[in-house]
Design an enzyme around this catalytic site. Sequence first.
Site, short mmCIF file in Angstrom:
data_model
loop_
_atom_site.label_atom_id
_atom_site.label_comp_id
_atom_site.label_asym_id
_atom_site.label_seq_id
_atom_site.Cartn_x
_atom_site.Cartn_y
_atom_site.Cartn_z
N MET A 1 1.87 1.86 -5.20
CA MET A 1 0.47 1.82 -5.63
C MET A 1 -0.04 3.25 -5.79
O MET A 1 0.28 4.14 -5.01
CB MET A 1 -0.37 1.08 -4.61
CG MET A 1 -0.04 -0.39 -4.63
SD MET A 1 -1.34 -1.32 -3.84
CE MET A 1 -0.64 -2.96 -4.05
N HIS B 1 -4.46 2.94 0.06
CA HIS B 1 -5.53 3.61 0.81
C HIS B 1 -6.02 2.72 1.97
O HIS B 1 -6.24 3.18 3.08
CB HIS B 1 -6.73 3.87 -0.11
CG HIS B 1 -6.46 4.80 -1.25
ND1 HIS B 1 -6.51 4.39 -2.56
CD2 HIS B 1 -6.16 6.11 -1.29
CE1 HIS B 1 -6.26 5.41 -3.35
NE2 HIS B 1 -6.04 6.47 -2.61
N GLY C 1 -10.58 8.52 -3.86
CA GLY C 1 -11.23 7.32 -4.42
C GLY C 1 -10.31 6.54 -5.33
O GLY C 1 -9.10 6.69 -5.30
N ASP D 1 2.96 10.48 -0.88
CA ASP D 1 2.84 11.90 -1.17
C ASP D 1 3.59 12.67 -0.09
O ASP D 1 3.00 13.32 0.77
CB ASP D 1 1.37 12.29 -1.23
CG ASP D 1 0.64 11.51 -2.31
OD1 ASP D 1 0.66 11.95 -3.47
OD2 ASP D 1 0.09 10.42 -2.03
P1 AMP Z 1 -5.24 9.98 -3.03
O1 AMP Z 1 -6.53 9.25 -3.19
O2 AMP Z 1 -4.26 9.73 -4.11
O3 AMP Z 1 -5.45 11.44 -2.72
O4 AMP Z 1 -4.56 9.38 -1.74
C1 AMP Z 1 -5.21 9.38 -0.50
C2 AMP Z 1 -4.22 9.03 0.58
O5 AMP Z 1 -3.70 7.72 0.33
C3 AMP Z 1 -3.03 9.97 0.63
O6 AMP Z 1 -2.68 10.23 1.97
C4 AMP Z 1 -1.96 9.19 -0.08
O7 AMP Z 1 -0.66 9.54 0.32
C5 AMP Z 1 -2.30 7.79 0.36
N1 AMP Z 1 -1.69 6.83 -0.56
C6 AMP Z 1 -1.80 6.79 -1.91
N2 AMP Z 1 -1.05 5.80 -2.43
C7 AMP Z 1 -0.45 5.19 -1.38
C8 AMP Z 1 0.46 4.10 -1.25
N3 AMP Z 1 0.90 3.43 -2.32
N4 AMP Z 1 0.87 3.74 -0.02
C9 AMP Z 1 0.44 4.42 1.07
N5 AMP Z 1 -0.42 5.45 1.03
C10 AMP Z 1 -0.86 5.84 -0.18
#
Ligand code: AMP
Length: 290
Positions: free
Chosen positions: A184, A37, A31, A150
Site C-alpha cells: 500500500m 498508515h 497524509g 520505507d
Molecule cells: P508516508 O505518508 O508515505 O510518509 O508514510 C508514513 C508512514 O507510513 C511511514 O513510516 C511509512 O513507512 C508508513 N507506511 C507507508 N506505507 C505503508 C505500508 N504499506 N505498510 C506499512 N507502513 C506503511
Amino acid sequence: MKTLTRMAEMQAAAAGLRGAGKRVGFVPTMGALHAGHLSLVRRAKQETDVTVVSIFVNPAQFGPGEDYLNYPRDFERDSGLLRRESADILFAPPVEEIYAQGFETYVTVEQLSAPLEGEFRPGHFRGVATVVLKLFHIVQPDRAYFGRKDAQQCVVVSRLVRDLNLPVEIVVCPIVREPDGLAMSSRNAYLNEEERRAATVLYKSLCRARELMQGGERRAAVIAAEMRRLIEQERQARIDYAVVVDAETLRPVEEVRGRVLVPLAVWIGRARLIDNLLGEEKDGRFSFQL
Ligand code: AMP
C-alpha cells in the site's frame, strides 16, 4: 480527536502530556492515508497512552521535478479515518509553521542517506531527517512508529536517533499489502488500471528473490539479475534499482548472509514505487519478512 495546526499548541500539549506521565506514541505521515498508515496508528494505540499523528507533506524531502505539488491531499478524509481509529491528536501544520522564512538548518545522516533512494533522490533523506528531528522536538514522543515499506528511511531515522541521543524509541512495523501483494502506498493512486496490474511485478520479484534464497542461492548478483529479468518482462516497468544489501550498512553484498535487505524502486507509469524484502539468517537458516 483534537486537531492542532500550530507548533506552539502542539508543544504545549506535549509538555502537558509528559507532565501528566502519559506515554506518547507518534505516527508521522504525509497524509492520503491508507491501511498501512492506520496499522501504525493501531500499534501506537496499543503500546502507548496517547497517540499523535502528523500530516505534513514535507517540501524538503521532494526534489525538483518530483511530485510535491501533485502529491495526493485529502484532509477531510484523512481526519475522518483517524477519528475512526480513535487517534488522540492530529497535528497538521501549514508549511510556514515548519519552515519559517529564512530557514537554513538541516541535518544529514551522511553515509546511510547516500545509496539506494539517495542515489536517485539526492537530498531526500536530508529533508526526511530534518523534518523528523523537528517533529520529534515538537511532539516529544516516547515512541515513534515507522513502516518497513520505507526500509532505508527506518535505517536513517534510527541512526539519527542514536547519533543525536534523541529520547525516543523507533518502532518498525510490517508492510501492509493489497490482496495481490502490492505494498500500500499513497502513490498507488497515480496508477491507471493497466499500470495497477503491472505494479504487482514488484511483489512478484521479491517473492522470487525469497524463493531463490530459500532454495539455497547465496550469490547476490544472481538474485538481483533474476529480479531484474522478471521486472523487465513487464513493459510498463522501469527499474531504478533492485539489489541485495546489508540490512544495517545498506552496502551491497556479494554473498547473502546475516541480515540482508532486498530493496527495489521501480517506475510504473508516473508512479515511482518502492518495496523490499528482509532476510535474517539464524543458525544457517533464513527467515523472511516481506
Ligand atoms: P508516508 O505518508 O508515505 O510518509 O508514510 C508514513 C508512514 O507510513 C511511514 O513510516 C511509512 O513507512 C508508513 N507506511 C507507508 N506505507 C505503508 C505500508 N504499506 N505498510 C506499512 N507502513 C506503511
